[in-house]
Structures are given as C-alpha cells and as structure tokens.
Design a protein around this motif. Sequence first.
Motif: not given
Length: 369
Positions: A151, A154, A156, A158, A173-175
């Motif tokens: 983590s 921001s 995000q 990854t 990638i998760s955001q």
Amino acid sequence: MIIFRYLSREVLQSTLAVTAVLMLIITSARLIKYLADAAAGKLEAGAVFLVLLYRMPGFLELLLPLGLFLGILLAYGRLYLDSEMVVLSATGVSQKRLLLYTLGPASVVAVCVAVLSLYLSPYGLSQAERVFAQQESRSELDLLTPGRFQSQSSGQVTYAEALVDDRLKQVFISQLDNQGRPILLIAESAERRLLPEQNQRFLVLHQGYRFDGRPGDLNFTRIAYQEYGVQLPEPELSAEIRALDAQSSAALWQATGARERAALHWRFSLPVLALVVALLAVPLSHTNPRQGRFARLIPAILAYLLYVGLLTSVRSELEKGAHPAVLWAIHLAFLLIAANLIWLSRFWSKLVSRGVARLMTWLPKKRAV
C-alpha cells in the motif's frame, strides 16, 4: 584518593546503568517507528539502523545529564542506606569534600555532553537528514517489493510478481477515482519513466487492461491498452529533523539570526546542565536509613523536570527574539538553589523542625480551648 576513586566508580557505574536503560527505551521507541515506516514502504530496511545510529548522539546529549542526576541519587542513596556515608563523615569526609569528589565524574560527563552537543549530534543529524533526503528522492516504484502487495501513501495498492532488468513483471494496481469508484490496472510489464522538464515520475504499463467500476454496474468499462502511464507521487517521510539542529556549531557561531543564536546557546547550556544537576543531586541524595533508598527520588525527578522544562520554554522564547541571558539566568537560579541546599541545609532542617514543634505544641492548646 582511594575514596575519590571509590565514589567516582559508584557514580559512573550508576550513571552508565541508568543511561543505558533510558537509551534502550528511547531507541526501542524510535526503532518501532522506523520499522513501521519501512513496512509502509516509506523507508528502506537497510536505512533503518543507519538512521538510528546517526540519531544516537542526539539522544545521548539529553540522556546523559539525566543519567548522571539519577546515578548520583542512587549511588549516594545506597551509601547513606548502608551507613557508609556515616563512616566517611567520621573519617573526615565533609559535605564540601564530597561535593568536590562528585565534581570529578560530573566533569567527565559534562565533557562528553559538550562533545556530543557541539560536534557529534549536529553531524549525526546532518547525516540522518541526508539519508532521509535520499529516501524521499525515490519514487514509489523503488519501494516495491516483488511478490507482495504493498500500500502506498495515496491509498494505491500495487503488486508485481518479479523485477527483471528494472522492469516489473505481471503488475497489478488498484486505486480509486475522484468518485470513489475502483480502478484496476493489469499489465504484462511496467517500467519507470521520468519527465525532467516537469520533474514528474511515471510508472508506464505495457500490454494490459484497465477496469473501471464494479462488475455488473452499467458504467463498468474494460479498456485494453498497449501503453498506460500512472503518475507516481513522492513518498511522504517525516524526518523529524530540523535543518537548524543539523547545522554545525561553527556555522551557528557565524550566524546572526535569533533561531541560530538560540540553538547555539542551547548546545552550550547542556554541559552546564550536567554540572548543575550534579550539584543538586548531592544534597538531594541525603536520606535517612529509615526512609529507604528511594525516599527523595520522586521529588528530585520533579525538580529535574522543572529545570529542563524551564530551559525548553526559554529556548522557544529565544527563537522568537528573547535575549540569551534569560537561558543562563535559569542555570544561575538552579545553581543558587543547589548552593542553598548544600550550605544551608541544616538551617532549613532546623527551621522546619522548629515549625513542626511549635505546631505540635499549638494544637493541644487549640483543642483545649
């Protein structure tokens, strides 16, 4: 000379023991914080112990005076409890000679504090600041550990399966977007790309897909791409080091600003603090064997906290433009208190005893009336 060596050994052993315990507590707390920063990806694991090593002189310059103060209280308190002070007094060791003997190890500690505060601590802080600057100059791509979800600051998340030739393989990638909808990015590989003109870093994904929204929603989209760029924010690392504290004493001596002058006088005052608290500890260590070894420990610690608290408050005022004489007036005031306790202790003891005796004789008369 034998008595001097004996008392010096007792004081220095107690001082080193107390300082070691305090140092262990402080460094453990800092180590936990730096390990948490390393686990969050803000700090490299290899830099944790390096930063901690550079911060140790700054810890010691404040812990050594406290260790000396408590060391004298504990060492002399044991001697009073075991009636060794009574024997020393019977052999001609007066309060004045005891004070002179105590100034020997206290001077050694004061010299160590002077070296720490004037030279080693600023150097260590400057080196720690340099390490922090190197850590902050890295992008979040440099902080990624292949094979684990990580983590970022921001929000995000990854993941990269491997790192081969500065390229990430099998990237996930998760955001979240501005509306709070999830965005998933999947790519075969990724690399870092720098735009020098904007001073911006990007993680460029190759051969992948972007998914916006939640599966089943009407606004769910799936986009295939050949190349996709994600801007990498700089990691937020709180160094907790003021640039003023990292300046050398020679640079502060040549400076004319109020903040620089306050920092320089603070560094000079720390060795004086060690000597003054040593003078305070000698009369405060006098205990009755019936009272126990720690009878005056709590009042003495409160006096020390008051002393350091006043110095810290005055330092803040110096940074705002107050005259440095205020700082040295605090030292002079506690030096006078120490002199009062040393040479007028019997007077105050008799005064208190007479007051208590008169109070005891006045109470029965009051009750009879």
